[in-house]
Design a protein around this motif. Structure first.
Motif, PDB file in Angstrom:
ATOM      1  N   TRP A 217       0.828  -1.197   0.000  1.00  0.00           N
ATOM      2  CA  TRP A 217       0.000   0.000   0.000  1.00  0.00           C
ATOM      3  C   TRP A 217       0.866   1.251   0.000  1.00  0.00           C
ATOM      4  CZ3 TRP A 217      -4.478  -1.545  -1.281  1.00  0.00           C
ATOM      5  CH2 TRP A 217      -4.994  -2.744  -0.795  1.00  0.00           C
TER       6      TRP A 217
ATOM      7  N   TYR B 113       0.947   4.253   1.581  1.00  0.00           N
ATOM      8  CA  TYR B 113       0.447   5.054   2.695  1.00  0.00           C
ATOM      9  C   TYR B 113       1.183   6.388   2.778  1.00  0.00           C
ATOM     10  CZ  TYR B 113      -2.067   1.033   4.676  1.00  0.00           C
ATOM     11  OH  TYR B 113      -2.919  -0.001   4.898  1.00  0.00           O
TER      12      TYR B 113
ATOM     13  N   VAL C  70      -0.135   8.702   7.751  1.00  0.00           N
ATOM     14  CA  VAL C  70      -0.702   7.390   8.117  1.00  0.00           C
ATOM     15  C   VAL C  70       0.361   6.569   8.837  1.00  0.00           C
ATOM     16  CG1 VAL C  70      -1.610   5.200   7.227  1.00  0.00           C
ATOM     17  CG2 VAL C  70      -2.413   7.348   6.254  1.00  0.00           C
ATOM     18  N   LYS C  71       1.561   6.564   8.271  1.00  0.00           N
ATOM     19  CA  LYS C  71       2.639   5.780   8.876  1.00  0.00           C
ATOM     20  C   LYS C  71       2.940   6.267  10.298  1.00  0.00           C
ATOM     21  CE  LYS C  71       4.868   4.710   4.521  1.00  0.00           C
ATOM     22  NZ  LYS C  71       5.848   5.275   3.620  1.00  0.00           N
TER      23      LYS C  71
ATOM     24  N   SER D  74      -3.964   1.316   8.259  1.00  0.00           N
ATOM     25  CA  SER D  74      -4.815   2.473   7.987  1.00  0.00           C
ATOM     26  C   SER D  74      -6.014   2.517   8.933  1.00  0.00           C
ATOM     27  CB  SER D  74      -5.274   2.470   6.525  1.00  0.00           C
ATOM     28  OG  SER D  74      -5.887   1.256   6.211  1.00  0.00           O
TER      29      SER D  74
ATOM     30  N   LEU E 272      -6.009   8.407   1.774  1.00  0.00           N
ATOM     31  CA  LEU E 272      -5.883   6.965   2.005  1.00  0.00           C
ATOM     32  C   LEU E 272      -5.962   6.277   0.639  1.00  0.00           C
ATOM     33  CD1 LEU E 272      -8.327   6.277   4.995  1.00  0.00           C
ATOM     34  CD2 LEU E 272      -5.873   5.865   5.000  1.00  0.00           C
TER      35      LEU E 272
END
Lengths: 388, 276
Positions: free
Chosen positions: B2, B4, B8-9, B64, B99
């Motif tokens: 993904w 990201y 998000v990370k 996520s 996202l």
């Protein structure tokens, strides 16, 4: 950060010896083995040498080996060849846990009107022999059963299945992509008609595979064009990679015995320690009968992608059967077929080792992993005491 | 793998507001361990100001899902309940810098948990049995599909799967999802078009009348050997001349009414058509 690569059922590192063998054919010796001049035509003997090495590893004759572009092509070719060779037979038997290269191709054939029986597995991932025997009839065109499962590592009773099919004169194909190079295979004794393998699973490069077709088996080519591979697989040969595959098979042949011992030792240590250190953990699959390099462990109450990405921060590479990592919303069809509870599938992690892993690497994982699981469980609304 | 965002990370590796508030004023719960993600939200609410004083979460799910849950708690802290209810799943996704589309359902889960918590606080919790379940695999109701589709302008079943998971299991409900989407998007936009019709300037109106006559009306008349020509426009009165076989045709009046009907439909309700 050093990479700790424990995802060798996905792909492997090219062995340095393999790369060395290949390099001249990616640089100076670029000729076409089909050419009439010496510069190209003389390279043909390199392909034949590689063919011999692949055949030796499998206990086959060189002329029984066809080079392909990958495991998927080998699988598709084998199935299509059987269907084309016996057009009056309309029943295919396979398992519920095949790799998509077989599984989806057979589903494709089913849409074209072939009847398919998917043999189930038990909760340890073992082949259901009773259902298999009941499914056999005179209409069976080919049976395709994988040698060893890529997710659980469970090895199927190929010899027994093969004996039954030989008596009934039914074509038997096995997808041995995960088994070749990891465990001994001797096709002199094994009653298998066609067998697929893939280079990049045994330290050869990606983009090369092979299909074994037993002498006397009806064969119909899938890729049609030039005369290469004796008219059985058209397309200019991927010379360097074929040479690489030959070398990789030679290395596997030479080192297999001690590698099995080494990998079992590392894998068992990893598995044992993780189960001890992380409560609510289970091993998926038959531990008595599986590949020496694979373990599939479910960590309850946490989700696989989260575990995987936390491990990723430490350079540790694994894979998961959770829905979030599959690219679809459905979790692993293999673990579902084994009846692993959904809660455990979502938190399943596959570790697959290779000869290049060290004990220090395994120790690092044993040190890091329990912390990650504990941390994610604290984040989770579930847990033994939390579930109502 | 993904793709990201950094945000998000960050929130996945170091999530904020993890845990459970003791004696919470509101509890929101969505998802289940079987579906692959689940979120439990607890809130502390100041009963005089109706402000969310503290928010904590526990999430079972992927990176996520964890980041979306953490983002939700950051977004709602300090807001009144009414303000918090205005937060949409898109706000959560935006907070995270976006996202992957297959992961939008994580932001929807955050928003649902908030609604559930506030309904719980207000004593409005509605029994699950009232809902019409469309996707049996992931237990998704028609109401949720409609809401998410409208809020996020989703038009395909694939979008709905990305945002709600519905249709992502056995796939047998995909025709139902498509029917719901058709119901949402193919019936209701009509009134909007009528509103647009009235906003035409004179020049636009003239151009549109000419266009409708050329493209919609003339080809049909020409097929029968007739024709029509636009002579003039006086306000809403359109003056035309009938040509070819239409001249002296006994059906002339019917043709005229037909032209008028088409122009009323496509240009403006007030249009009348006469022979000039």
């Amino acid at each position: 950060m050093n990479t700790i690569y424990l995802d060798n059922n996905a792909t492997t590192k090219i062995a340095p010896e393999v790369l060395d063998e290949m390099l001249p054919y990616l640089t100076d010796l670029y000729g076409n083995p089909s050419s009439m001049h010496t510069f190209g035509g003389s390279l043909h003997k390199k392909i034949e040498e590689a063919r011999e090495k692949v055949a030796t590893l499998l206990g086959a004759e060189p002329e029984e080996i066809i080079f392909t572009s990958c495991g998927t092509e080998s699988d598709n070719t084998a199935l299509m060849s059987a269907v084309e060779s016996y057009p009056h037979k309309r029943h295919i038997i396979t398992t519920r846990v095949e790799h998509p290269a077989v599984f989806n191709f057979i589903k494709h054939l089913a849409r074209k009107g072939l009847r398919v029986t998917f043999i189930p597995v038990d909760n340890l991932g073992r082949f259901d022999m009773d259902t298999f025997l009941k499914a056999l009839d005179d209409d069976v065109v080919v049976v395709s059963v994988m040698y060893a499962n890529n997710e659980s590592g469970v090895i199927f009773p190929i010899e027994k299945i093969g004996q039954i099919l030989r008596e009934r004169k039914i074509i038997f194909h096995t997808d041995a992509v995960q088994a070749v190079g990891k465990i001994p295979i001797n096709l002199k004794k094994l009653p298998v008609d066609m067998l697929s393998l893939s280079g990049h699973k045994l330290h050869a490069p990606k983009g090369v595979g092979a299909l074994y077709v037993r002498r006397g088996t009806r064969f119909y080519p899938y890729i049609i064009g030039g005369h290469q591979e004796n008219g059985r697989r058209a397309g200019t040969e991927n010379l360097a990679s074929i040479i690489g595959l030959g070398k990789a098979c030679e290395l596997a042949m030479k080192n297999m015995e001690k590698e099995i011992v080494y990998l079992c030792k590392l894998r068992d240590k990893l598995e044992k320690r993780l189960i001890e250190l992380c409560p609510d953990t289970r091993v998926n699959g038959d531990r008595e009968n599986r590949l020496p390099n694979t373990t599939n462990i479910s960590f309850e109450y946490v989700e696989g992608e989260a575990i995987l990405l936390r491990l990723n921060e430490y350079g540790i590479c694994v894979s998961s059967g959770s829905a979030c990592t599959s690219g679809s919303l459905e979790p692993s069809h293999v673990l579902r077929a084994m009846g692993v509870p959904f809660t455990a599938i979502h938190g399943s992690i596959r570790f697959s080792l290779s000869r290049y892993n060290t004990e220090e690497e395994i120790d690092s994982v044993i040190e890091i992993m329990p912390k990650i699981i504990k941390d994610l469980r604290e984040l989770s609304p579930f847990g033994k005491e939390k579930i109502k | 793998m993904w793709d990201y965002t950094k945000r998000v990370k960050e929130l996945f590796l170091n999530p904020k507001n993890v845990g459970e508030i003791e004696n919470p004023d509101a509890i929101g719960e969505v998802g289940s361990i079987v579906c692959g993600d689940s979120l439990r939200l607890t809130l502390k609410i100041d009963k005089e100001t109706n402000k969310i004083v503290d928010a904590r979460f526990q999430t079972f799910g992927c990176a996520s899902a964890i980041a979306s849950s953490s983002a939700l708690t950051e977004l709602i802290k300090g807001k009144t309940l009414d303000e918090a209810l205005k937060i949409t799943n898109r706000d959560i996704a935006e907070y995270l810098g976006g996202l992957p589309k297959e992961k939008m359902h994580c932001s929807v889960m955050g928003r649902e948990a908030l609604e559930d918590a506030i309904a719980n606080f207000r004593g409005e919790k509605k029994p699950k049995t009232e809902e019409k379940i469309v996707c049996e695999c992931f237990d998704v109701s028609e109401e949720k599909i409609r809401k998410v589709a409208i809020e996020n302008h989703l038009t395909t079943a694939e979008d709905i799967t990305n945002y709600t998971k519905a249709g992502g299991g056995c796939g047998s409900c995909i025709p139902k999802i498509e029917a719901i989407l058709k119901d949402i998007w193919f019936v209701k936009p009509l009134p909007e078009i009528k509103v647009k019709l009235k906003k035409l300037t004179n020049l636009q109106k003239i151009a549109l009348i000419q266009d409708v006559i050329d493209k919609e009306i003339r080809p049909r008349l020409q097929a029968d050997g007739g024709d029509v020509e636009l002579i003039d426009i006086e306000g809403n009165k359109v003056l035309i001349g009938l040509r070819g076989m239409c001249v002296g045709c006994l059906m002339g009046n019917v043709t005229l009414k037909g032209i008028e009907k088409k122009l009323k439909e496509l240009v403006s309700e007030d249009i009348t058509v006469e022979v000039g």
